[in-house]
Design an enzyme around this catalytic site. Sequence first.
Site, PDB file in Angstrom:
ATOM      1  N   LYS A 174       0.854  -1.182   0.000  1.00 18.70           N
ATOM      2  CA  LYS A 174       0.000   0.000   0.000  1.00 18.70           C
ATOM      3  C   LYS A 174       0.897   1.241   0.000  1.00 18.70           C
ATOM      4  O   LYS A 174       1.437   1.641   1.025  1.00 18.70           O
ATOM      5  CB  LYS A 174      -0.912  -0.009   1.227  1.00 18.70           C
ATOM      6  CG  LYS A 174      -1.905   1.154   1.222  1.00 18.70           C
ATOM      7  CD  LYS A 174      -1.448   2.217   2.190  1.00 18.70           C
ATOM      8  CE  LYS A 174      -2.282   3.441   2.271  1.00 18.70           C
ATOM      9  NZ  LYS A 174      -2.020   4.456   1.243  1.00 18.70           N
ATOM     10  N   GLU A 249       9.466   2.581  10.992  1.00 20.14           N
ATOM     11  CA  GLU A 249      10.508   3.612  10.913  1.00 20.14           C
ATOM     12  C   GLU A 249       9.813   4.941  10.675  1.00 20.14           C
ATOM     13  O   GLU A 249       9.037   5.082   9.739  1.00 20.14           O
ATOM     14  CB  GLU A 249      11.522   3.296   9.814  1.00 20.14           C
ATOM     15  CG  GLU A 249      12.451   2.131  10.164  1.00 20.14           C
ATOM     16  CD  GLU A 249      13.189   2.280  11.495  1.00 20.14           C
ATOM     17  OE1 GLU A 249      13.502   3.423  11.891  1.00 20.14           O
ATOM     18  OE2 GLU A 249      13.425   1.255  12.159  1.00 20.14           O
ATOM     19  N   CYS A 283      13.556  11.512   5.945  1.00 17.65           N
ATOM     20  CA  CYS A 283      13.450  11.218   7.384  1.00 17.65           C
ATOM     21  C   CYS A 283      14.777  11.504   8.072  1.00 17.65           C
ATOM     22  O   CYS A 283      14.806  11.816   9.249  1.00 17.65           O
ATOM     23  CB  CYS A 283      13.049   9.773   7.589  1.00 17.65           C
ATOM     24  SG  CYS A 283      14.118   8.621   6.743  1.00 17.65           S
ATOM     25  N   GLU A 381       9.199  17.712  13.922  1.00 19.18           N
ATOM     26  CA  GLU A 381       9.607  17.445  12.546  1.00 19.18           C
ATOM     27  C   GLU A 381       8.814  18.349  11.599  1.00 19.18           C
ATOM     28  O   GLU A 381       7.591  18.358  11.626  1.00 19.18           O
ATOM     29  CB  GLU A 381       9.344  15.984  12.194  1.00 19.18           C
ATOM     30  CG  GLU A 381       9.813  15.630  10.797  1.00 19.18           C
ATOM     31  CD  GLU A 381       9.530  14.178  10.424  1.00 19.18           C
ATOM     32  OE1 GLU A 381       8.368  13.760  10.506  1.00 19.18           O
ATOM     33  OE2 GLU A 381      10.482  13.471  10.055  1.00 19.18           O
TER      34      GLU A 381
END
Length: 481
Positions: A174, A249, A283, A381
Amino acid sequence: MPHFKNYIAGEWVDSSSGETMENRNPADTDDVIGTFPAATKADVERAIDAANEALPGWANMPPPARGAILDKASAILDARQDELARALTREEGKTFAEAKGEVLRARDIFKYYAGEGWRMGGQVLPSNITGELLYTRREALGVIALVTPWNFPIAIPVWKMAPALIYGNTVVFKPASLVPYSAVLLVEALVEAGLPKGVVNLVTGSGRTVGDTLVGSKRIAGVSFTGSVSVGMGIYEKAMKNLTRVQLEMGGKNPTIVLKDADISKAVNIAVAGGFGLTGQACTATSRVIVEEGAADAFAAALTEAARNLKVGNGLESGVQMGPAVSEDQLQTDLDYVAVGQQEGAKLLAGGEQAGANGGYYVQPTVFDHVEPQMRIAQEEIFGPVIGIIRARNLDDALEKANGIGFGLSASIVTNDLQQAFQFANRIEAGVVKINEPTTGLALQAPFGGFKNSSANTFKEQGQAAIEFYTRTKTVYVGHG
Ligand code: NAP
Ligand code: MG
């Protein structure tokens, strides 16, 4: 307008509801890439059925034969590298050079795991009983759900799919809703490489429907997720109810420490590559640069100049060094955080505004100075090209600031002082540690994974470490005495 389909049980199919989602180029929002199925829960169940049916045949195939198919997939990516890179830039926005690097990375990952087909195996252990053979066997875990983000639409699915497949698992994939086109092109390459039907199934559609159905299914043996902390936490909770194996992650707020002995232009190059490369949408992107006082003014001035000189534009045009934000939402998030930083009293040195005029989600490379460790722009973030400079008295102070945060993905230091560099490597709380290199950039053969809220801290990805997540181990006692 082109229409693309899902791939379930070896066939390209529409959503059973007939619903679709549209996908546009973030560098030029008039450019519609196509429509893609918005799959239903029933479609997801069919994909899980197909993966379960294909599992015994695939798991029992000799691993080198599975490897031969991955090898072929690698060759197909190699042959189509320019075409795939252009598609990736058009869909996600990163520059052509960045996209090409990503495609070549995926090619190499397939090649690497193709070779694993010849190497994987168990252990033979000494027995404490005469006439006994004691050994372990690695078996496929089962059907794996791959739920992936938009920022590396080819490389992240491949670094999950390649080990899943070589170790005998089947897959329901997905992709993020912003990047279904890359997913279709990737699955096409695998189909062409000769993957048997049902071994990989592609289901596009929303996280809420497709993702949620997958991760809550009792017939899924493992979920490998990369994405945001909030979504990852929800997935963990849901999967745990079925004791489904989970690998997550997630986000980062990655620091580069610059000590006063560092060469300033080298430190700036490292910060620019880590913070503005991939439009800051990695990331492992550098979002905090923690500079020792003696070097801070010179570093801030040089970084400001570099940020202002960076050429922002459509990643398919030559000379462009930074592409757009991936979406209108992400652009707005970047601009909102600039406003937050200003309200918090950080000093805006460069950028901070929307860039360009030609209908894309462009944002200027942005530098803040005098950022304090507790400010939101230093803790949260952003996922855009925004670097905050934090000043530190010495390495101890820099480490305290670097570690005073909920994330622990990647971190780097710029210094020629060997002792301080090793102090940093030992004391930094991050799963990826770089010395005189940007926080971004990973070796495909090395274990990868974050600490703290950047990861579920269960299983590492990539390299030979991936075998731990994608297999289960059986211990066999053979009495032959
Ligand atoms: P995201 O919003 O968390 O989405 C990731 C994936 O989860 C997408 O496929 C999304 O589908 C799906 N999803 C959303 N809601 C779900 C639900 N309730 N149940 C199951 N699946 C669901 O992340 P993103 O915006 O795509 O990517 C940016 C984030 O990824 C950043 O935080 C970044 O740090 C992180 N990231 C981490 C790594 C790493 O290796 N640590 C690497 C790259 C990116 P939809 O797209 O349909 O919403
Ligand atoms: Mg998202």
